[in-house]
Design a protein around this motif. Structure first.
Motif, PDB file in Angstrom:
ATOM      1  N   PRO A 197      23.015 -37.280 -21.562  1.00  0.00           N
ATOM      2  CA  PRO A 197      22.896 -38.210 -22.690  1.00  0.00           C
ATOM      3  C   PRO A 197      22.085 -37.573 -23.824  1.00  0.00           C
ATOM      4  O   PRO A 197      21.233 -36.701 -23.585  1.00  0.00           O
ATOM      5  N   LEU A 198      22.339 -38.011 -25.045  1.00  0.00           N
ATOM      6  CA  LEU A 198      21.646 -37.421 -26.196  1.00  0.00           C
ATOM      7  C   LEU A 198      20.131 -37.558 -26.092  1.00  0.00           C
ATOM      8  O   LEU A 198      19.404 -36.636 -26.464  1.00  0.00           O
ATOM      9  N   ASN A 199      19.647 -38.686 -25.574  1.00  0.00           N
ATOM     10  CA  ASN A 199      18.190 -38.834 -25.461  1.00  0.00           C
ATOM     11  C   ASN A 199      17.601 -37.833 -24.467  1.00  0.00           C
ATOM     12  O   ASN A 199      16.487 -37.355 -24.645  1.00  0.00           O
ATOM     13  N   GLN A 200      18.351 -37.489 -23.438  1.00  0.00           N
ATOM     14  CA  GLN A 200      17.878 -36.470 -22.495  1.00  0.00           C
ATOM     15  C   GLN A 200      17.967 -35.079 -23.129  1.00  0.00           C
ATOM     16  O   GLN A 200      17.119 -34.225 -22.875  1.00  0.00           O
ATOM     17  N   LEU A 201      18.972 -34.873 -23.971  1.00  0.00           N
ATOM     18  CA  LEU A 201      19.113 -33.582 -24.644  1.00  0.00           C
ATOM     19  C   LEU A 201      17.915 -33.299 -25.546  1.00  0.00           C
ATOM     20  O   LEU A 201      17.467 -32.160 -25.638  1.00  0.00           O
ATOM     21  N   THR A 202      17.376 -34.324 -26.188  1.00  0.00           N
ATOM     22  CA  THR A 202      16.192 -34.106 -27.025  1.00  0.00           C
ATOM     23  C   THR A 202      15.039 -33.579 -26.179  1.00  0.00           C
ATOM     24  O   THR A 202      14.333 -32.664 -26.597  1.00  0.00           O
ATOM     25  N   TYR A 203      14.872 -34.135 -25.003  1.00  0.00           N
ATOM     26  CA  TYR A 203      13.811 -33.692 -24.098  1.00  0.00           C
ATOM     27  C   TYR A 203      14.071 -32.270 -23.601  1.00  0.00           C
ATOM     28  O   TYR A 203      13.185 -31.414 -23.639  1.00  0.00           O
ATOM     29  N   LEU A 204      15.291 -32.012 -23.144  1.00  0.00           N
ATOM     30  CA  LEU A 204      15.623 -30.700 -22.575  1.00  0.00           C
ATOM     31  C   LEU A 204      15.569 -29.580 -23.610  1.00  0.00           C
ATOM     32  O   LEU A 204      15.252 -28.437 -23.277  1.00  0.00           O
TER      33      LEU A 204
ATOM     34  N   PRO B 168      14.056 -36.463 -31.716  1.00  0.00           N
ATOM     35  CA  PRO B 168      15.240 -37.320 -31.850  1.00  0.00           C
ATOM     36  C   PRO B 168      15.809 -37.297 -33.272  1.00  0.00           C
ATOM     37  O   PRO B 168      17.024 -37.298 -33.458  1.00  0.00           O
ATOM     38  N   ALA B 169      14.938 -37.237 -34.268  1.00  0.00           N
ATOM     39  CA  ALA B 169      15.399 -37.200 -35.669  1.00  0.00           C
ATOM     40  C   ALA B 169      16.173 -35.916 -35.964  1.00  0.00           C
ATOM     41  O   ALA B 169      17.188 -35.947 -36.670  1.00  0.00           O
ATOM     42  N   ASP B 170      15.695 -34.790 -35.436  1.00  0.00           N
ATOM     43  CA  ASP B 170      16.402 -33.523 -35.656  1.00  0.00           C
ATOM     44  C   ASP B 170      17.779 -33.542 -35.004  1.00  0.00           C
ATOM     45  O   ASP B 170      18.771 -33.145 -35.617  1.00  0.00           O
ATOM     46  N   LEU B 171      17.841 -34.010 -33.771  1.00  0.00           N
ATOM     47  CA  LEU B 171      19.131 -34.055 -33.083  1.00  0.00           C
ATOM     48  C   LEU B 171      20.075 -35.040 -33.771  1.00  0.00           C
ATOM     49  O   LEU B 171      21.256 -34.745 -33.955  1.00  0.00           O
ATOM     50  N   GLU B 172      19.550 -36.170 -34.188  1.00  0.00           N
ATOM     51  CA  GLU B 172      20.373 -37.149 -34.903  1.00  0.00           C
ATOM     52  C   GLU B 172      20.914 -36.554 -36.201  1.00  0.00           C
ATOM     53  O   GLU B 172      22.071 -36.772 -36.562  1.00  0.00           O
ATOM     54  N   GLY B 173      20.089 -35.778 -36.893  1.00  0.00           N
ATOM     55  CA  GLY B 173      20.540 -35.118 -38.119  1.00  0.00           C
ATOM     56  C   GLY B 173      21.681 -34.152 -37.868  1.00  0.00           C
ATOM     57  O   GLY B 173      22.612 -34.047 -38.668  1.00  0.00           O
ATOM     58  N   LEU B 174      21.622 -33.444 -36.746  1.00  0.00           N
ATOM     59  CA  LEU B 174      22.707 -32.521 -36.396  1.00  0.00           C
ATOM     60  C   LEU B 174      23.980 -33.282 -36.050  1.00  0.00           C
ATOM     61  O   LEU B 174      25.075 -32.910 -36.472  1.00  0.00           O
ATOM     62  N   ILE B 175      23.830 -34.342 -35.296  1.00  0.00           N
ATOM     63  CA  ILE B 175      24.985 -35.127 -34.861  1.00  0.00           C
ATOM     64  C   ILE B 175      25.628 -35.852 -36.042  1.00  0.00           C
ATOM     65  O   ILE B 175      26.845 -35.957 -36.132  1.00  0.00           O
ATOM     66  N   ASN B 176      24.804 -36.334 -36.952  1.00  0.00           N
ATOM     67  CA  ASN B 176      25.322 -37.064 -38.118  1.00  0.00           C
ATOM     68  C   ASN B 176      25.692 -36.141 -39.272  1.00  0.00           C
ATOM     69  O   ASN B 176      26.040 -36.620 -40.349  1.00  0.00           O
ATOM     70  N   LYS B 177      25.569 -34.839 -39.048  1.00  0.00           N
ATOM     71  CA  LYS B 177      25.936 -33.812 -40.028  1.00  0.00           C
ATOM     72  C   LYS B 177      25.090 -33.868 -41.296  1.00  0.00           C
ATOM     73  O   LYS B 177      25.490 -33.363 -42.328  1.00  0.00           O
ATOM     74  N   SER B 178      23.925 -34.484 -41.222  1.00  0.00           N
ATOM     75  CA  SER B 178      23.062 -34.533 -42.398  1.00  0.00           C
ATOM     76  C   SER B 178      22.066 -33.375 -42.402  1.00  0.00           C
ATOM     77  O   SER B 178      21.306 -33.213 -43.341  1.00  0.00           O
TER      78      SER B 178
ATOM     79  N   THR C  31      17.484 -23.443 -33.441  1.00  0.00           N
ATOM     80  CA  THR C  31      17.870 -24.745 -32.894  1.00  0.00           C
ATOM     81  C   THR C  31      19.063 -24.601 -31.957  1.00  0.00           C
ATOM     82  O   THR C  31      19.105 -25.213 -30.884  1.00  0.00           O
ATOM     83  N   THR C  32      20.020 -23.779 -32.355  1.00  0.00           N
ATOM     84  CA  THR C  32      21.185 -23.537 -31.497  1.00  0.00           C
ATOM     85  C   THR C  32      20.744 -22.943 -30.168  1.00  0.00           C
ATOM     86  O   THR C  32      21.232 -23.340 -29.105  1.00  0.00           O
ATOM     87  N   ASN C  33      19.807 -22.023 -30.216  1.00  0.00           N
ATOM     88  CA  ASN C  33      19.310 -21.414 -28.979  1.00  0.00           C
ATOM     89  C   ASN C  33      18.609 -22.449 -28.099  1.00  0.00           C
ATOM     90  O   ASN C  33      18.777 -22.442 -26.874  1.00  0.00           O
ATOM     91  N   LYS C  34      17.837 -23.346 -28.703  1.00  0.00           N
ATOM     92  CA  LYS C  34      17.180 -24.410 -27.929  1.00  0.00           C
ATOM     93  C   LYS C  34      18.218 -25.279 -27.222  1.00  0.00           C
ATOM     94  O   LYS C  34      18.036 -25.671 -26.068  1.00  0.00           O
ATOM     95  N   LEU C  35      19.300 -25.576 -27.928  1.00  0.00           N
ATOM     96  CA  LEU C  35      20.367 -26.375 -27.320  1.00  0.00           C
ATOM     97  C   LEU C  35      21.036 -25.606 -26.186  1.00  0.00           C
ATOM     98  O   LEU C  35      21.343 -26.173 -25.139  1.00  0.00           O
ATOM     99  N   CYS C  36      21.235 -24.316 -26.389  1.00  0.00           N
ATOM    100  CA  CYS C  36      21.847 -23.494 -25.339  1.00  0.00           C
ATOM    101  C   CYS C  36      20.980 -23.469 -24.083  1.00  0.00           C
ATOM    102  O   CYS C  36      21.499 -23.551 -22.967  1.00  0.00           O
ATOM    103  N   VAL C  37      19.683 -23.362 -24.264  1.00  0.00           N
ATOM    104  CA  VAL C  37      18.769 -23.398 -23.117  1.00  0.00           C
ATOM    105  C   VAL C  37      18.915 -24.736 -22.396  1.00  0.00           C
ATOM    106  O   VAL C  37      18.999 -24.787 -21.165  1.00  0.00           O
ATOM    107  N   ALA C  38      18.977 -25.811 -23.156  1.00  0.00           N
ATOM    108  CA  ALA C  38      19.128 -27.140 -22.553  1.00  0.00           C
ATOM    109  C   ALA C  38      20.444 -27.261 -21.790  1.00  0.00           C
ATOM    110  O   ALA C  38      20.494 -27.864 -20.719  1.00  0.00           O
TER     111      ALA C  38
END
Length: 73
Positions: A21-28, A33-43, A50-57
């Motif tokens: 879930p997205l809320n778990q992705l913020t933790y991992l 949450p604001a940064d992840l929401e900005g990426l998801i909402n394309k804002s 940041t991409t590397n942090k997501l890859c680690v998660a």
């Protein structure tokens, strides 16, 4: 589809594929949450750190993240 849209879709696809879930992705990923929401909402544009942090998660490499049809034209 532009790069930001492809990244957004890839994040959503990986969340679904890995049942994260997205809320778990913020933790991992150690993203707010604001940064992840900005990426998801394309804002917000994504950077390589940041991409590397997501890859680690997601427990994948940067190569695996971008090795998807979304990034091929």
């Amino acid at each position: 589809m532009n790069l930001n849209e492809a990244v957004q879709q890839r994040i959503l696809n990986l969340c679904k594929e890995k049942s994260i879930p997205l809320n778990q992705l913020t933790y991992l990923s150690n993203l707010s949450p604001a940064d992840l929401e900005g990426l998801i909402n394309k804002s917000k544009d994504i950077d390589i750190i940041t991409t590397n942090k997501l890859c680690v998660a997601f427990q994948i490499s940067l190569k695996e993240f971008f090795d998807d049809d979304l990034f091929r034209k």
